[in-house]
Motif scaffolding. Structure first.
Motif, PDB file in Angstrom:
ATOM      1  N   ALA A   1     -11.152  -4.751   9.103  1.00 59.86           N
ATOM      2  CA  ALA A   1     -10.235  -3.676   8.693  1.00 59.86           C
ATOM      3  C   ALA A   1      -9.264  -3.343   9.818  1.00 59.86           C
ATOM      4  O   ALA A   1      -8.066  -3.139   9.584  1.00 59.86           O
ATOM      5  CB  ALA A   1     -11.019  -2.430   8.288  1.00 59.86           C
ATOM      6  N   ARG A   2      -9.758  -3.321  11.054  1.00 59.03           N
ATOM      7  CA  ARG A   2      -8.889  -3.032  12.200  1.00 59.03           C
ATOM      8  C   ARG A   2      -7.816  -4.115  12.348  1.00 59.03           C
ATOM      9  O   ARG A   2      -6.650  -3.817  12.586  1.00 59.03           O
ATOM     10  CB  ARG A   2      -9.712  -2.932  13.476  1.00 59.03           C
ATOM     11  N   LEU A   3      -8.204  -5.378  12.160  1.00 53.99           N
ATOM     12  CA  LEU A   3      -7.253  -6.481  12.235  1.00 53.99           C
ATOM     13  C   LEU A   3      -6.175  -6.348  11.165  1.00 53.99           C
ATOM     14  O   LEU A   3      -4.985  -6.508  11.441  1.00 53.99           O
ATOM     15  CB  LEU A   3      -7.985  -7.820  12.095  1.00 53.99           C
ATOM     16  N   ILE A   4      -6.585  -6.033   9.949  1.00 57.68           N
ATOM     17  CA  ILE A   4      -5.618  -5.854   8.852  1.00 57.68           C
ATOM     18  C   ILE A   4      -4.665  -4.710   9.168  1.00 57.68           C
ATOM     19  O   ILE A   4      -3.449  -4.836   8.992  1.00 57.68           O
ATOM     20  CB  ILE A   4      -6.359  -5.600   7.515  1.00 57.68           C
TER      21      ILE A   4
ATOM     22  N   VAL B   1      -3.771  -3.505  12.094  1.00 57.88           N
ATOM     23  CA  VAL B   1      -2.875  -3.873  13.189  1.00 57.88           C
ATOM     24  C   VAL B   1      -1.791  -4.825  12.679  1.00 57.88           C
ATOM     25  O   VAL B   1      -0.610  -4.679  13.031  1.00 57.88           O
ATOM     26  CB  VAL B   1      -3.670  -4.494  14.361  1.00 57.88           C
ATOM     27  N   LEU B   2      -2.164  -5.787  11.841  1.00 58.24           N
ATOM     28  CA  LEU B   2      -1.167  -6.713  11.288  1.00 58.24           C
ATOM     29  C   LEU B   2      -0.144  -5.976  10.418  1.00 58.24           C
ATOM     30  O   LEU B   2       1.062  -6.235  10.518  1.00 58.24           O
ATOM     31  CB  LEU B   2      -1.849  -7.816  10.482  1.00 58.24           C
ATOM     32  N   VAL B   3      -0.618  -5.059   9.601  1.00 50.71           N
ATOM     33  CA  VAL B   3       0.301  -4.273   8.767  1.00 50.71           C
ATOM     34  C   VAL B   3       1.213  -3.426   9.647  1.00 50.71           C
ATOM     35  O   VAL B   3       2.418  -3.303   9.385  1.00 50.71           O
ATOM     36  CB  VAL B   3      -0.491  -3.402   7.768  1.00 50.71           C
ATOM     37  N   LEU B   4       0.670  -2.862  10.706  1.00 48.69           N
ATOM     38  CA  LEU B   4       1.472  -2.062  11.625  1.00 48.69           C
ATOM     39  C   LEU B   4       2.549  -2.919  12.287  1.00 48.69           C
ATOM     40  O   LEU B   4       3.712  -2.495  12.396  1.00 48.69           O
ATOM     41  CB  LEU B   4       0.574  -1.421  12.677  1.00 48.69           C
ATOM     42  N   LEU B   5       2.200  -4.125  12.712  1.00 53.22           N
ATOM     43  CA  LEU B   5       3.187  -5.010  13.337  1.00 53.22           C
ATOM     44  C   LEU B   5       4.277  -5.430  12.354  1.00 53.22           C
ATOM     45  O   LEU B   5       5.457  -5.480  12.714  1.00 53.22           O
ATOM     46  CB  LEU B   5       2.491  -6.239  13.924  1.00 53.22           C
ATOM     47  N   VAL B   6       3.904  -5.719  11.120  1.00 51.10           N
ATOM     48  CA  VAL B   6       4.904  -6.071  10.106  1.00 51.10           C
ATOM     49  C   VAL B   6       5.830  -4.886   9.846  1.00 51.10           C
ATOM     50  O   VAL B   6       7.051  -5.041   9.736  1.00 51.10           O
ATOM     51  CB  VAL B   6       4.209  -6.538   8.807  1.00 51.10           C
ATOM     52  N   THR B   7       5.265  -3.699   9.788  1.00 49.70           N
ATOM     53  CA  THR B   7       6.073  -2.494   9.558  1.00 49.70           C
ATOM     54  C   THR B   7       7.032  -2.247  10.712  1.00 49.70           C
ATOM     55  O   THR B   7       8.204  -1.928  10.492  1.00 49.70           O
ATOM     56  CB  THR B   7       5.158  -1.276   9.356  1.00 49.70           C
ATOM     57  N   ILE B   8       6.561  -2.400  11.934  1.00 49.23           N
ATOM     58  CA  ILE B   8       7.433  -2.218  13.097  1.00 49.23           C
ATOM     59  C   ILE B   8       8.544  -3.263  13.081  1.00 49.23           C
ATOM     60  O   ILE B   8       9.711  -2.953  13.361  1.00 49.23           O
ATOM     61  CB  ILE B   8       6.614  -2.271  14.399  1.00 49.23           C
ATOM     62  N   GLY B   9       8.219  -4.497  12.724  1.00 51.73           N
ATOM     63  CA  GLY B   9       9.242  -5.539  12.619  1.00 51.73           C
ATOM     64  C   GLY B   9      10.274  -5.221  11.553  1.00 51.73           C
ATOM     65  O   GLY B   9      11.479  -5.423  11.760  1.00 51.73           O
TER      66      GLY B   9
END
Length: 100
Positions: free
Chosen positions: A39-42, A44-52
Motif C-alpha cells: 500500500a505504501r508503494l502504491i 508513493v507511486l500515485v504521489l509521484l505521478v500526481t507531482i509529475g
C-alpha cells in the motif's frame, strides 16, 4: 432501582483464544507488514505521478503565458501585394483594403 449483576465469573470471558499467539501471530503480522509495504508503494507511486502531472500543468501554463509563438505564413504578404499589382517594396499588406 437496584441493578442485579451476574456473578463475576460469568462476566469475565476468556478472549485470549480469539486472538492469535505464537507462530500464528507472527504469520499474521508478516502479512500485515507485506500489505502495508504494498500500500505504501502504491501511494508513493500515485504521489509521484500526481507531482509529475502538476509540474507538467505548471510548465504548460507558464509556457502559454510567457512563451514565444512562431507564425509561419503559407503565403508571404509580399507575394499577395505583388499578386494584386502593387510593388511590395512601396505598399504593405496592411495598406490594402479588404476588397483588394
Amino acid at each position: 432501582m437496584s441493578m442485579t449483576s451476574a456473578p463475576l465469573e460469568l462476566q469475565e470471558k476468556d478472549y485470549s483464544e480469539l486472538f492469535p499467539d505464537g507462530t500464528d501471530l507472527q504469520r499474521q503480522l508478516g502479512g500485515r507488514k507485506r500489505r502495508e509495504g504494498f500500500a505504501r508503494l502504491i501511494f508513493v507511486l500515485v504521489l509521484l505521478v500526481t507531482i509529475g502531472a502538476l509540474a507538467t500543468l505548471l510548465y504548460t501554463i507558464t509556457n502559454a503565458a510567457f512563451g514565444l509563438t512562431a507564425i509561419v505564413n503559407e503565403v508571404e504578404p509580399e507575394a499577395i501585394v505583388a499578386a494584386v499589382g502593387y510593388n511590395p517594396e512601396e505598399v504593405a499588406l496592411a495598406d490594402l483594403s479588404k476588397d483588394e
